[in-house]
Design a protein around this motif. Structure first.
Motif: not given
Ligand code: CA
Length: 250
Positions: A192-199, A131-138, A203-210
């Motif tokens: 801006i929340s941490r989750d928003e920055l991660l998203n 999931l993280r790899i996909k996020a980084v690449l896109r 590029g991490y999915d908001r629901n990924a609960a990373i």
């Protein structure tokens, strides 16, 4: 003739597809992890080079031909830290994810301070890593439209060249750090929340609960650069319970 052309076209298409596959470099000396990861990533459609030795990994990493580098820390030859540092001296765009022992906070902080984009703690789930790899690449290359960010009367940042100045001091940023600054700069009106920055930035999915401390550690790094005193920030402030906010006036 037509058939030949068609076959030729298909070959070209196949060639094109292969060259479009993201190319990942794994530098990891534990054979079980390296081969397990290689198999999983090839299954997901990536091209993978696996290297066990740090010096060899460093040489490959510096060719600059990989879309992403997965980097173990404890390696024979050059360590993961040395490799990360060497890459960042010549390339501040190269995506790097560290593979760290889950318990080692110090390693995580050191690695991210040297410019890794993120870390995954061992033992990790391959699904989460993919999931993280996909996020980084896109990840989109540019977030904000601004070319210059001015903070107060002492900080000027050139977002395109990943450089800036604070007073007489030269500042150098990684692409990831700049993406954070640009995102905060586009949204100075609110924290801006941490989750928003991660998203938005990772590029991490908001629901990924990373679960990751990468945002906080990146913010700490940014503060050491743009703030006169990182412990009492004037520009990149924490809004308790809400997140981070960029103040363009101190
Ligand atoms: Ca190792």
């Amino acid at each position: 003739m037509r058939r030949i052309l068609l076959a030729f076209g298909q070959d070209l298409l196949a060639l094109f597809r292969v060259s479009k596959q993201p190319h990942i470099l794994i530098i990891e000396d534990e054979a079980a992890i390296r081969t397990g990861l290689t198999d999983a990533l090839v299954y997901h459609g990536y091209r993978v080079d696996g290297v066990a030795d740090g010096n060899q990994g460093l040489g490959k990493a510096l060719t600059g031909k990989f879309d992403l580098i997965l980097l173990d820390l404890m390696l024979p030859g050059a360590s993961g830290f040395e490799i990360c540092d060497a890459i960042r001296k010549v390339d501040r765009e190269q995506p790097i994810i560290m593979l760290t022992a889950k318990t080692s906070d110090e390693d995580i902080i050191t690695g991210l301070s040297l410019g890794a984009d993120d870390y995954v703690g061992k033992p990790f789930s391959v699904a989460e890593l993919v999931l993280r790899i996909k996020a980084v690449l896109r990840r989109a290359r540019t977030i904000g439209a601004a070319q210059t960010i001015e903070l107060g009367n002492d900080v000027t940042i050139d977002t395109q060249n990943l450089r800036g100045t604070r007073g007489l001091e030269e500042l150098v940023f990684t692409r990831r750090e700049m993406d954070i600054l640009e995102y905060l700069h586009v949204h100075t009106e609110r924290p801006i929340s941490r989750d928003e920055l991660l998203n938005k930035v990772w590029g991490y999915d908001r629901n990924a609960a990373i679960e990751t401390r990468t945002v906080d550690i990146h913010v700490a790094k940014l503060r050491r650069k743009i703030e006169a005193d990182a412990k009492t920030p004037r520009y990149l402030i924490t809004v308790r319970g809400a997140g981070y906010r960029l103040m363009t006036e101190s």
